[in-house]
Design an enzyme around this catalytic site. Structure first.
Site, PDB file in Angstrom:
ATOM      1  CE  LYS A 124      -4.439  -1.602   1.697  1.00 40.56           C
ATOM      2  NZ  LYS A 124      -5.545  -1.409   2.646  1.00 40.56           N
TER       3      LYS A 124
ATOM      4  CE  LYS B 184      -5.961  -7.995  -2.120  1.00 43.27           C
ATOM      5  NZ  LYS B 184      -6.610  -7.782  -0.874  1.00 43.27           N
TER       6      LYS B 184
ATOM      7  CE  LYS C 194     -12.857  -3.160  -0.302  1.00 43.16           C
ATOM      8  NZ  LYS C 194     -13.006  -2.705   1.014  1.00 43.16           N
TER       9      LYS C 194
HETATM   10  P1  AMP Z   1     -10.424  -5.422   2.028  1.00 38.62           P
HETATM   11  O1  AMP Z   1     -11.060  -5.297   0.696  1.00 38.62           O
HETATM   12  O2  AMP Z   1      -8.932  -5.417   1.940  1.00 38.62           O
HETATM   13  O3  AMP Z   1     -10.981  -4.497   3.074  1.00 38.62           O
HETATM   14  O4  AMP Z   1     -10.771  -6.896   2.514  1.00 38.62           O
HETATM   15  C1  AMP Z   1     -11.939  -7.253   3.229  1.00 38.62           C
HETATM   16  C2  AMP Z   1     -12.021  -8.758   3.386  1.00 38.62           C
HETATM   17  O5  AMP Z   1     -12.173  -9.369   2.072  1.00 38.62           O
HETATM   18  C3  AMP Z   1     -10.769  -9.410   3.985  1.00 38.62           C
HETATM   19  O6  AMP Z   1     -11.171 -10.527   4.781  1.00 38.62           O
HETATM   20  C4  AMP Z   1     -10.007  -9.872   2.784  1.00 38.62           C
HETATM   21  O7  AMP Z   1      -9.140 -10.940   3.082  1.00 38.62           O
HETATM   22  C5  AMP Z   1     -11.134 -10.311   1.845  1.00 38.62           C
HETATM   23  N1  AMP Z   1     -10.712 -10.201   0.441  1.00 38.62           N
HETATM   24  C6  AMP Z   1     -10.337  -9.069  -0.212  1.00 38.62           C
HETATM   25  N2  AMP Z   1      -9.995  -9.326  -1.486  1.00 38.62           N
HETATM   26  C7  AMP Z   1     -10.135 -10.677  -1.647  1.00 38.62           C
HETATM   27  C8  AMP Z   1      -9.933 -11.570  -2.744  1.00 38.62           C
HETATM   28  N3  AMP Z   1      -9.522 -11.125  -3.941  1.00 38.62           N
HETATM   29  N4  AMP Z   1     -10.166 -12.887  -2.553  1.00 38.62           N
HETATM   30  C9  AMP Z   1     -10.601 -13.355  -1.344  1.00 38.62           C
HETATM   31  N5  AMP Z   1     -10.822 -12.560  -0.270  1.00 38.62           N
HETATM   32  C10 AMP Z   1     -10.590 -11.245  -0.408  1.00 38.62           C
HETATM   33  N1  TRP Z   2      -7.254  -5.407   7.681  1.00 39.23           N
HETATM   34  C1  TRP Z   2      -8.472  -5.960   7.161  1.00 39.23           C
HETATM   35  C2  TRP Z   2      -8.501  -5.791   5.631  1.00 39.23           C
HETATM   36  O1  TRP Z   2      -7.827  -4.967   5.079  1.00 39.23           O
HETATM   37  C3  TRP Z   2      -9.677  -5.307   7.766  1.00 39.23           C
HETATM   38  C4  TRP Z   2      -9.707  -5.485   9.251  1.00 39.23           C
HETATM   39  C5  TRP Z   2      -9.501  -4.524  10.193  1.00 39.23           C
HETATM   40  C6  TRP Z   2      -9.949  -6.697   9.954  1.00 39.23           C
HETATM   41  N2  TRP Z   2      -9.638  -5.039  11.427  1.00 39.23           N
HETATM   42  C7  TRP Z   2      -9.913  -6.368  11.328  1.00 39.23           C
HETATM   43  C8  TRP Z   2     -10.211  -8.007   9.557  1.00 39.23           C
HETATM   44  C9  TRP Z   2     -10.098  -7.331  12.326  1.00 39.23           C
HETATM   45  C10 TRP Z   2     -10.396  -8.973  10.553  1.00 39.23           C
HETATM   46  C11 TRP Z   2     -10.343  -8.635  11.929  1.00 39.23           C
HETATM   47  O2  TRP Z   2      -9.227  -6.487   4.997  1.00 39.23           O
END
Ligand code: AMP
Ligand code: TRP
Length: 340
Positions: free
Chosen positions: A118, A201, A204
């Site tokens: 990031k 992966k 978003k």
């Molecule tokens: P984030 O979009 O980083 O806030 O991720 C939110 C949740 O979605 C987390 O548990 C991630 O591990 C899961 N996640 C995000 N992108 C993927 C992906 N491409 N495949 C599977 N899980 C995902």
């Molecule tokens: N870091 C996680 C992500 O980017 C989001 C998150 C924040 C999280 N606090 C958490 C996930 C606690 C599990 C438990 O997806």
């Protein structure tokens, strides 16, 4: 030191930043609903304080918090059974986050791959919050003595760090206070890949919208993205194992398996010998039939933001009831004087 048995409790969080993708749906949201159905007490958190580790326009952040909450509800999370709330309404997260940032070591944070991804090349310009992000995540989990954390593959490192922080706290203070939470990474879609590049992966934040399916995409957009998804010229093989070297093809089969509930070999057998031009329309239909009702429900819920805010407010109150006594005991263990 023997570990006290802690009762099962689930905690997970998602950042309200940008559109949710099929990766979030399969890797996280659907798993949350399964755990709810299994009857384990759970908290699902809209982690708005994590979101501001990168700049968020306030009006957009506010909208994104409500949209993510609507998505939680539209996917089947039930506020009567699971606690649904936004992080910033429960001050215990920030407070425990500070204490845990004094337990975690700089060397541990330096190993976090999400920060490296990031922050990119200009690390000096990243916020301090982006760097210490995992200590706040540890606080999210430990403030509830959560034992299980359902997440996608990419979050495994952060949950393991949480275990290290909990173990060091227990060790340094000579207590057996925080449980060591387990990452729950199950199912066939723990890492949904980009539709344009099978080595990255689905995210978003990918600049190409064609790389992902958003929960807000309509049927035409979903069909077009799947039709244009990268594959190789070969037909589907006889077995799933034969896809080992074909990342893009394997990803589409995984998505099909996750959506249909079939196992991966059954999916491959069904389409064996046929070209991807046959497989893709079937996958598009499947994706649309799953996502269209979710998208429609999100839109319905967003028509009444006061109702969404009420869900978050009620959830935050119930969350605080759990976290506050855990925090009070933490202050005492650390040696703070509490006299008010
Ligand atoms: P984030 O979009 O980083 O806030 O991720 C939110 C949740 O979605 C987390 O548990 C991630 O591990 C899961 N996640 C995000 N992108 C993927 C992906 N491409 N495949 C599977 N899980 C995902
Ligand atoms: N870091 C996680 C992500 O980017 C989001 C998150 C924040 C999280 N606090 C958490 C996930 C606690 C599990 C438990 O997806």
């Amino acid at each position: 030191m023997t570990e006290t048995a802690h009762p099962r409790r689930v905690f997970s969080g998602i950042q309200p930043s940008g559109n949710l993708t099929l990766g979030n749906y399969l890797g996280a949201l659907r798993r949350f609903v399964e755990m709810q159905e299994a009857g384990v007490p759970a908290l699902y958190c809209v982690v708005d304080m994590h979101a501001i580790t990168v700049w968020q326009e306030p009006a957009k952040l506010r909208a994104a918090i409500r949209e993510l909450t609507a998505a939680f509800l539209a996917c089947g999370l039930d506020p009567a059974r699971s606690i649904i709330f936004n992080q910033s309404q429960v001050p215990a997260h920030a407070e425990l986050g500070w204490i845990l940032s004094c337990v975690a070591r700089i060397g541990w944070l330096n190993r976090m791959t999400q920060f490296k991804d990031k922050a990119g090349k200009d690390r000096e310009a990243a916020s301090v919050g982006l760097y210490s992000y995992p200590t706040l995540m540890a606080a999210d989990i430990l403030a509830y003595h959560a034992t299980e954390v359902p997440v996608g593959e990419d979050q495994k490192q952060h949950v393991e760090l949480t275990r290290d922080i909990a173990a060091k706290f227990n060790h340094d203070y000579g207590v057996d206070y925080f449980p060591l939470p387990a990452p729950i990474i199950e199912g066939v879609a723990t890492r949904v890949m980009s539709l344009r590049d099978g080595t990255r992966k689905m995210s978003k934040s990918d600049p190409s919208d064609m790389s992902r399916i958003n929960l807000t995409d309509d049927a035409d957009a979903i069909a077009q993205k799947i039709r244009k998804a990268r594959t190789d010229p070969d037909p589907l093989p006889e077995t799933y194992a034969a896809l080992a070297e074909r990342a893009e093809a394997r990803n589409l089969v995984n998505i099909y398996a996750a959506l249909s509930g079939l196992d991966r070999d059954a999916v491959v057998t069904e389409f064996a010998g046929r070209p991807f031009s046959d497989f893709k329309p079937a996958l598009a239909d499947l994706a649309v039939s799953h996502l269209a009702p979710v998208t429609a429900r999100i839109q319905e819920l967003l028509a009444d933001p006061a109702e969404i805010d009420a869900v978050l407010g009620d959830g935050a109150e119930r969350a605080a009831e759990i976290a506050e006594p855990i925090l009070a005991r933490t202050r005492d263990i650390v040696g703070f004087v509490s006299s008010r």
